[in-house]
Every structure is written in structure tokens, then in C-alpha cells.
Scaffold this active site. Structure first.
Site, PDB file in Angstrom:
ATOM      1  CD  GLU A 240      -2.532  -1.255   2.696  1.00 12.43           C
ATOM      2  OE1 GLU A 240      -3.329  -2.177   2.848  1.00 12.43           O
ATOM      3  OE2 GLU A 240      -2.168  -0.506   3.634  1.00 12.43           O
ATOM      4  CE  LYS A 242       5.946   5.683   6.373  1.00  9.29           C
ATOM      5  NZ  LYS A 242       5.440   6.962   6.856  1.00  9.29           N
ATOM      6  NE  ARG A 247      -2.503   3.769  12.112  1.00  5.15           N
ATOM      7  CZ  ARG A 247      -1.542   2.888  12.387  1.00  5.15           C
ATOM      8  NH1 ARG A 247      -0.286   3.282  12.484  1.00  5.15           N
ATOM      9  NH2 ARG A 247      -1.828   1.613  12.567  1.00  5.15           N
ATOM     10  CD  GLU A 290      -1.779   8.510   7.877  1.00  2.37           C
ATOM     11  OE1 GLU A 290      -1.717   7.468   8.569  1.00  2.37           O
ATOM     12  OE2 GLU A 290      -0.818   9.262   7.720  1.00  2.37           O
ATOM     13  NE  ARG A 403       8.396   1.137  15.935  1.00  2.00           N
ATOM     14  CZ  ARG A 403       7.801   2.134  15.281  1.00  2.00           C
ATOM     15  NH1 ARG A 403       7.571   2.035  14.001  1.00  2.00           N
ATOM     16  NH2 ARG A 403       7.437   3.214  15.916  1.00  2.00           N
ATOM     17  CE  LYS A 409       8.805   3.153   9.892  1.00  2.10           C
ATOM     18  NZ  LYS A 409       8.309   4.051  10.908  1.00  2.10           N
TER      19      LYS A 409
HETATM   20  P1  AMP Z   1       6.347   6.253  10.473  1.00  2.00           P
HETATM   21  O1  AMP Z   1       5.494   7.423  10.891  1.00  2.00           O
HETATM   22  O2  AMP Z   1       7.410   6.592   9.484  1.00  2.00           O
HETATM   23  O3  AMP Z   1       6.776   5.414  11.658  1.00  2.00           O
HETATM   24  O4  AMP Z   1       5.390   5.268   9.649  1.00  2.00           O
HETATM   25  C1  AMP Z   1       4.319   4.637  10.229  1.00  2.00           C
HETATM   26  C2  AMP Z   1       3.072   5.411   9.931  1.00  2.00           C
HETATM   27  O5  AMP Z   1       2.761   5.343   8.572  1.00  2.00           O
HETATM   28  C3  AMP Z   1       1.841   4.883  10.595  1.00  2.00           C
HETATM   29  O6  AMP Z   1       1.720   5.301  11.913  1.00  2.00           O
HETATM   30  C4  AMP Z   1       0.720   5.437   9.718  1.00  2.00           C
HETATM   31  O7  AMP Z   1       0.276   6.677  10.244  1.00  2.00           O
HETATM   32  C5  AMP Z   1       1.394   5.681   8.411  1.00  2.00           C
HETATM   33  N1  AMP Z   1       0.852   4.936   7.288  1.00  2.00           N
HETATM   34  C6  AMP Z   1       0.746   5.494   6.079  1.00  2.00           C
HETATM   35  N2  AMP Z   1       0.228   4.647   5.194  1.00  2.00           N
HETATM   36  C7  AMP Z   1      -0.016   3.492   5.853  1.00  2.00           C
HETATM   37  C8  AMP Z   1      -0.573   2.233   5.454  1.00  2.00           C
HETATM   38  N3  AMP Z   1      -0.963   2.008   4.198  1.00  2.00           N
HETATM   39  N4  AMP Z   1      -0.682   1.258   6.407  1.00  2.00           N
HETATM   40  C9  AMP Z   1      -0.268   1.496   7.678  1.00  2.00           C
HETATM   41  N5  AMP Z   1       0.263   2.663   8.110  1.00  2.00           N
HETATM   42  C10 AMP Z   1       0.390   3.662   7.204  1.00  2.00           C
END
Ligand code: AMP
Length: 554
Positions: A240, A242, A247, A290, A403, A409
Site C-alpha cells: 500500500e 505510505k 493516523r 489515515e 511494532r 515500511k
Molecule cells: P512512520 O510514521 O514513518 O513510523 O510510519 C508509520 C506510519 O505510517 C503509521 O503510523 C501510519 O500513520 C502511516 N501509514 C501510512 N500509510 C499506511 C498504510 N498504508 N498502512 C499502515 N500505516 C500507514
């Protein structure tokens, strides 16, 4: 009755030993002895919390308010308070220290229940003066040791070497419960207090999520590349975009809908168009996803959404200037059926079957096989100026608050800029005594002028920070105490995830997640990037970034 003095004694004993099993034993002993109606609260306190999960109250005692209270209760002047801070750097220890210096002070017994009531009164105060008066009254009744723990709880940091996992273990030991069952109850209810009560009653198996009590979000683990992702997830991977928004967990049950942010705050009133649409769903649901700014069928960059953040009741003008959508990628409950243990592919099927109405939408999902396909998807995402991808294991359960390795990611910095350091600040904590936080600038095209664009404090090794500190001291132009202006000599390469307009810096732009990629000893200030390059990058992101979403059917 269990007293705060007993809690403080147990806390100090736990802090003294470095053995984890001894910490668990001491805490378990405290839980066994805790009074019937004070156990839940005590468990929350040892987890560093004050109110139960899902309870939206907060104490709202910030640093300034706390200092006012401390001055009133201790009678100490500014200089003594500053000196105490230098000695301890911990609100609890500063409070305990200052109060223990007062002579002829008497204190009353404070039970856990009393403390709970006092915290509730502080949270209910309508104005700061009322709040500080109530906290002052509480601390005036407390002994130095009790006050130390009150201050620790207010600042949310006990600092006695307990992680939540150890509190869970102690609950298990105290009531002869399976540690995994305790952990699961905490995961489902989000509340150490409730888990402790269920463990004592032998009913951990009845733990379940509740409507309008947000679960913690499942988090993703970063990976460096597609090969690593396949090694962890297997050949079949769900991909998917990002998304770059906020969130949000959506709860809709009966005639009510609510939205919760990643830090579990109720943000429903900020996005009325989403809660209203949720009421049109044909089932009760708990969704994970989101909130994104969305205009003309396109996801807008994060800074567009920023104008919607923190506005409790947005007016019609703001709502039409910055429309939002809710992109869901997971469903945790449908009606009273808990789905988190079901495999992702089944949850996605349930999500699609909901037929979500606009402005609800679904994350755009692609099912791919093998590293080469992931790489291709990543390149596509980058070509759309998207930050990266989320890679998910299709058979995996939803694990709140973890986590785990079932969600990965994949992102790389969007770009880097060469900048020059123009200022530096002394660091905190581990970085105390070194100039670790640097302010940097780009050049205004065709001139000698520099325009600041951001600050960064991560990315260099300790040795480099030490070397840079010596140099920064040497090239200081003006020493303003915590901040120094320096001659523009040090060139750094800064990596970042996005550029956005911002009034915070002279350049008119700010970088998202700036970190130091390299110290460019090989470059001179004449070689740094210019403001027009920053402007081009910002425009490209603004006008060309594309994130894919699947719009709902009904
Ligand atoms: P990070 O903020 O870099 O730790 O990345 C994790 C965050 O990516 C999550 O907390 C979500 O808010 C966001 N996110 C964006 N797209 C997605 C997705 N398709 N599935 C899950 N989380 C996502």
C-alpha cells in the site's frame, strides 16, 4: 487502604535494584497487598499513567504551572530552584529535595484513592489558577517522598526502571496468571488497571476491546530494501502507499462515531464530515486508517492538512478549502465481532464488504510477488513523489501497539540539501555538554545572504559531534547562553522527507524529518544549495505528488 507512602517505598525499592526479576517480585508483592479498590489505579501509576485508557482527561500541568506550584509549596526562590534542577534534572527529585529542606512541615496520610480524587479535581479545573491551587493544596499535604512521586506522575515519568512489560509480568506473578494472557488483556483494553483487575478475578480471557476506547495502533518496522522485506514477509506481499496524513482510528457504534489520533486523543470534532459519513455505514465498525487532505480526486501534501489540525469546530469555509478523506486500511471489529486475530486478507475482505461512503475510502492495495515486483512498486511510488510504501503480510493478525515484523515500511529520504551551519545549541540528556543541535541555512540566489531552513540533531557519530563542538566553539560569533551564532563554515548534507512552506524559518520553508546525512568536509560554503532549488522541490511535491486511494462504492 493502600497509601501513597507505601507506593513510594515500593517504587524506591524497585528503582534501587537493577535486577529485572527482583523489580518484578517487588512490584508483584505490592500488587498482592494492594487494597481491593486501589489495585487498578496502582497498576496504572506504575505504568506511568494517571487515568484509565480511553479516559480523555489530562492533568494539563505544564512546566510553567508546575514551577509556580513548586515555588509556592517550597518557598524557594528562582536561584535555588534552578540549582536543584541542575543537581537532579528530574521534576520528582527536584520536588522531593526542595520539600525535604523545609523545617517543621507536617504531612497527612494520602491514600491511592485520595490521590486519584485529587488528580480528577486537577483535571476538572476550568482555569490554570484553579488547577495550580488544587495541585498546591495536594503537595502541601504530602511528605517529601510522596511529593516526589506526585511530581513523577504528573510529568509522566517514574524513572524507576520499569517498562510496561515488567508491570505486566508483575501482574502475572501477583495473581498466578499466564504472562501472555496479561499482555493480551493490556493490548485489547489498553489499560494496565483493567488487566490487573481481570487477572485478580481470574477472568483475563474475557478481555475485549470496547467501543470508544481506542486500541493502540499497530506500527510498522523500517526495512532497507525489497530483499529484506521478502526475507521477513515471504514471497507474497501486500503493498500500500505510505500515506502522509494523520493516523486515526474510527469507532462507529449505534448512533455515535468518534475519531482517535495515534496518541489516543479524541479528535472527532475536528473532522465532522468523517464522523457524519461513518454514521451512514450499515454496521458498527472499528477502523484503522489515515486522515488526508483531498482535493479534486487527489491527496494533498501534509501541510495542506495542517490548517485543519487543532481546530475544534472548523467552519464551512475551512472545510471547503481543505476537504478531507479517511482512508481505511484495516478493520478491527464489525458489530460485536472482534477481528484482530483474523488474517489480514480476511479483514480486508470485510473492509471491502462495508461499501464505505465518501469521504471514507480504502487504501489502494496491490498484491505482489517477490522482491523485483516490490522494487518496481517502490520506484512507481517514488516517481509519484510519494515517501514510500507499506508492505504487509497477508496472513498476519492485527497486533495493537506492537511494532511487529508483519508490517514493514520501505522509505528512502526524498532528497538531500547541502547547507551551512549558522547556529548551534547545547544538547540534552546523553548529549549534555556538546553542541549537538545545529541550525542551518541555504543561500539566497546570487547573493551572499543565507536563509535559515531548519534544525537537526541526529545523524552524526559521537566522535563527529565532539569534533564539531570544538570547531563551533572556535567559530562562535555571539554566545546567547543556550544558543550560539557561528560563522558559516561547516557544510552538512541534510536528508529529509518533504519540504513545506513555513513561517518558522527565514527561508519561508521547513524540512520534514531533517537529519544529517554527512558532514561535507569536501565542500565549502560557496557550494551549498540555494533557495530556488528548495522552492523547486517544494513546488514539485505540491503539484506532482500522487498517492493512490480507492474511493468507496456506495
Ligand atoms: P512512520 O510514521 O514513518 O513510523 O510510519 C508509520 C506510519 O505510517 C503509521 O503510523 C501510519 O500513520 C502511516 N501509514 C501510512 N500509510 C499506511 C498504510 N498504508 N498502512 C499502515 N500505516 C500507514
Amino acid at each position: 487502604m493502600t497509601t501513597l507512602a507505601e507506593l513510594a517505598r515500593a517504587g524506591d525499592a524497585i528503582a534501587t535494584t537493577s535486577s529485572k526479576s527482583e523489580k518484578v517480585r517487588l512490584l508483584a508483592q505490592f500488587f498482592v497487598a494492594a487494597a481491593e479498590d486501589e489495585l487498578a489505579q496502582a497498576a496504572r501509576y506504575f505504568g506511568g499513567g494517571v487515568f484509565p485508557a480511553g479516559d480523555q482527561r489530562t492533568l494539563q500541568v505544564g512546566g510553567a504551572a508546575f514551577s509556580t506550584v513548586l515555588r509556592a509549596v517550597s518557598g524557594a526562590d528562582e536561584a535555588s530552584i534552578r540549582a536543584a534542577w541542575r543537581r537532579h534534572s528530574d521534576a520528582g527529585d527536584v520536588t522531593g529535595d526542595l520539600l525535604s529542606r523545609l523545617e517543621g512541615r507536617s504531612s497527612e496520610t494520602i491514600s491511592i484513592r485520595d490521590l486519584d480524587r485529587a488528580f480528577a479535581e486537577i483535571a476538572d479545573a476550568r482555569v490554570t489558577r484553579e488547577r495550580t491551587a488544587r495541585l498546591t493544596a495536594l503537595l502541601e499535604r504530602a511528605s517529601p517522598d510522596e511529593a516526589r512521586y506526585i511530581a513523577k506522575l504528573i510529568t509522566g515519568e517514574l524513572r524507576i526502571g520499569l517498562r510496561e512489560g515488567l508491570v505486566e509480568e508483575a501482574i502475572g506473578v501477583a495473581f498466578g496468571a499466564d504472562p501472555a494472557a496479561v499482555s493480551r488483556a493490556v493490548m485489547l483494553t489498553g489499560d494496565l488497571g483493567e488487566a490487573a483487575l481481570l487477572a485478580r478475578a481470574g477472568r483475563l480471557d474475557t478481555a475485549a476491546p470496547r467501543w470508544f476506547v481506542p486500541l493502540r495502533s499497530m506500527l510498522a518496522t523500517p526495512v532497507a530494501g525489497a530483499e529484506e522485506a521478502v526475507a521477513r514477509l515471504g514471497e507474497d506481499v501486500w503493498v500500500e502507499d505510505k500515506y502522509d496524513g494523520i493516523r486515526c482510528q474510527l469507532h462507529r457504534s449505534g448512533g455515535e462515531a468518534a475519531l482517535y489520533s495515534r496518541d489516543l486523543k479524541n479528535i472527532s470534532t475536528q473532522f465532522p464530515e468523517i464522523t457524519t459519513a461513518a454514521l451512514d455505514l450499515h454496521a458498527d465498525v472499528m477502523l484503522d486508517g489515515e486522515i488526508l487532505a483531498f482535493h479534486d480526486g487527489r491527496v494533498m501534501p501534509f501541510h495542506a492538512l495542517q490548517t485543519r489540525l487543532g481546530r475544534a469546530a472548523p467552519g464551512a469555509a475551512v472545510m471547503s478549502a481543505v476537504p478531507v478523506i479517511y482512508v481505511a486500511w484495516d478493520v478491527l471489529m464489525v458489530d460485536d465481532e472482534v477481528l484482530i486475530d483474523r488474517p489480514l486478507h480476511e479483514r480486508r475482505g470485510r473492509l471491502e464488504a462495508l461499501g464505505v461512503p465518501h469521504p471514507l475510502a480504502l487504501a489502494h492495495l496491490e498484491r505482489v510477488r517477490g522482491a523485483a515486483e516490490i522494487d518496481r512498486r517502490f520506484e512507481d511510488a517514488r516517481a509519484r513523489l510519494n515517501e514510500g510504501l507499506l508492505l504487509k503480510q497477508p496472513d498476519s493478525p492485527y497486533t495493537p501497539g506492537r511494532r511487529g515484523l508483519n508490517w514493514l515500511k520501505l522509505k528512502r529520504p526524498l532528497d538531500t540539501l547541502d547547507v551551512v551551519v549558522v547556529g548551534a545549541e547545547w544538547g540534552h540528556g546523553k548529549r549534555r555538554g556538546v553542541l549537538s543541535d545545529v541550525t542551518f541555512a541555504v543561500r539566497v540566489d546570487g547573493t551572499d545572504q543565507l536563509a535559515t531552513i531548519g534544525k537537526a540533531y541526529t545523524g552524526l557519530t559521537d566522535a563527529e559531534i565532539a569534533e564539531m563542538t570544538t570547531l563551533l566553539l572556535d567559530i562562535t560569533v555571539a554566545d546567547h547562553g543556550h544558543y550560539r551564532t557561528v560563522q558559516p563554515r561547516i557544510v552538512l548534507e541534510i536528508a529529509f522527507d518533504a519540504v513545506q512552506s513555513s513561517a518558522r524559518h527565514k527561508s519561508g520553508f521547513a524540512l520534514r524529518f531533517p537529519r544529517i546525512a554527512r558532514w561535507r568536509h569536501d565542500k565549502s560554503p560557496a557550494d551549498i544549495d540555494t533557495l530556488s532549488r528548495v522552492r523547486d522541490l517544494a513546488n514539485a511535491i505540491e503539484n506532482e505528488r500522487v498517492q493512490l486511494v480507492d474511493q468507496g462504492g456506495s
